[in-house]
Design a protein around this motif. Structure first.
Motif, PDB file in Angstrom:
ATOM      1  N   ASP A  35     115.380  -5.072   9.844  1.00  0.00           N
ATOM      2  CA  ASP A  35     114.688  -6.346   9.654  1.00  0.00           C
ATOM      3  C   ASP A  35     113.485  -6.445  10.590  1.00  0.00           C
ATOM      4  O   ASP A  35     112.405  -6.890  10.183  1.00  0.00           O
ATOM      5  N   VAL A  38     110.776  -4.398   9.074  1.00  0.00           N
ATOM      6  CA  VAL A  38     110.188  -5.091   7.914  1.00  0.00           C
ATOM      7  C   VAL A  38     109.220  -6.177   8.396  1.00  0.00           C
ATOM      8  O   VAL A  38     108.095  -6.283   7.908  1.00  0.00           O
ATOM      9  N   ARG A 119     117.404  -0.533   5.556  1.00  0.00           N
ATOM     10  CA  ARG A 119     116.035  -0.957   5.222  1.00  0.00           C
ATOM     11  C   ARG A 119     115.995  -1.644   3.870  1.00  0.00           C
ATOM     12  O   ARG A 119     115.309  -2.649   3.691  1.00  0.00           O
ATOM     13  N   TRP A 123     114.879  -5.447   3.547  1.00  0.00           N
ATOM     14  CA  TRP A 123     113.733  -5.726   2.676  1.00  0.00           C
ATOM     15  C   TRP A 123     114.124  -6.748   1.611  1.00  0.00           C
ATOM     16  O   TRP A 123     113.408  -7.724   1.373  1.00  0.00           O
ATOM     17  N   ARG A 126     114.453 -10.350   2.914  1.00  0.00           N
ATOM     18  CA  ARG A 126     113.166 -10.971   3.250  1.00  0.00           C
ATOM     19  C   ARG A 126     112.299 -11.183   2.016  1.00  0.00           C
ATOM     20  O   ARG A 126     111.689 -12.232   1.842  1.00  0.00           O
ATOM     21  N   ARG A 127     112.228 -10.197   1.163  1.00  0.00           N
ATOM     22  CA  ARG A 127     111.329 -10.234   0.005  1.00  0.00           C
ATOM     23  C   ARG A 127     111.842 -11.163  -1.091  1.00  0.00           C
ATOM     24  O   ARG A 127     111.093 -11.886  -1.720  1.00  0.00           O
ATOM     25  N   ASP A 141     109.244  -4.782  -7.258  1.00  0.00           N
ATOM     26  CA  ASP A 141     108.933  -3.574  -6.483  1.00  0.00           C
ATOM     27  C   ASP A 141     109.460  -2.319  -7.152  1.00  0.00           C
ATOM     28  O   ASP A 141     109.767  -1.331  -6.483  1.00  0.00           O
TER      29      ASP A 141
END
Length: 156
Positions: A35, A38, A119, A123, A126-127, A141
Motif C-alpha cells: 500500500d 501504491v 501489490r 492496488w 485503493r483503485r 486496468d
C-alpha cells in the motif's frame, strides 16, 4: 465447493475470523508495505472521494497473478477476476496457464510471489475502493494486468 481449510490453503476467500493471528499479521504487513508503494507511485489515490464502504467479511484472493495458489501448482482458478473485457482476459489467462503448467517461465521464489499478491490487493483496495476488497477487480486496468501475464510468459 471447498471447505474452509482448503480455501485457506489455496488462497481463496474465507472468513477473516477463521484466519490464524500470525497469518493475519503476515498479510497485514505485506499489504501495508505494498500500500505504501501504491501511494508513493499514485499520490492521487491517497484521498479518495466520499463513498460507501462495503465491509468484506472474507479475506481477499491470495493467488499469484490472480490465478495460482502460492503453495500448490497443481490447480489454477481462472475467470473469477472482474475485468472490462472478459474475452481478452480469458485469452490472456489461458495463455499464461499453459505457460505456467509447461514451466515456460522461471517461477519466482515464494516471498516475491507473496509481494506480487500483496501489490494486487493493495492496488485493488485503493483503485476500486469497496469493489476491490477481494483483490480480484481489474475492470479499468485490464490491459496492464494482461500485459503482466504475457510479459512473464516470455521472460524465461
Amino acid at each position: 465447493m471447498f471447505d474452509e481449510k482448503t480455501r485457506m490453503e489455496l488462497g481463496l476467500p474465507f472468513p477473516k475470523s477463521a484466519e490464524p493471528p500470525q497469518e493475519t499479521a503476515k498479510w497485514q504487513k505485506l499489504i501495508g508495505e505494498a500500500d505504501n508503494e501504491v501511494l508513493r507511485r499514485f499520490v492521487m489515490l491517497r484521498h479518495p472521494p466520499e463513498h460507501y464502504h462495503r465491509y468484506e467479511t472474507r479475506t481477499p484472493y491470495r493467488l499469484y497473478r490472480t490465478m495460482a495458489p502460492l503453495h500448490d501448482d497443481s490447480i489454477l482458478f481462472m475467470n473469477h477476476i472482474v475485468a472490462g473485457a472478459k474475452l481478452f482476459a480469458a485469452e490472456a489467462q489461458a495463455i499464461w496457464a499453459v505457460a505456467y503448467w509447461d514451466k515456460a517461465f522461471r517461477f519466482l521464489p515464494l516471498p516475491e510471489r507473496e509481494e506480487d499478491v500483496s501489490r494486487m490487493i493493495a492496488w485493488n483496495k485503493r483503485r476500486y475502493l469497496s469493489n476491490g476488497e477481494l483483490g480480484n477487480f481489474a475492470a479499468f486496468d485490464s490491459v496492464p494486468v494482461w500485459h503482466e501475464y504475457l510479459a512473464q510468459r516470455q521472460a524465461k
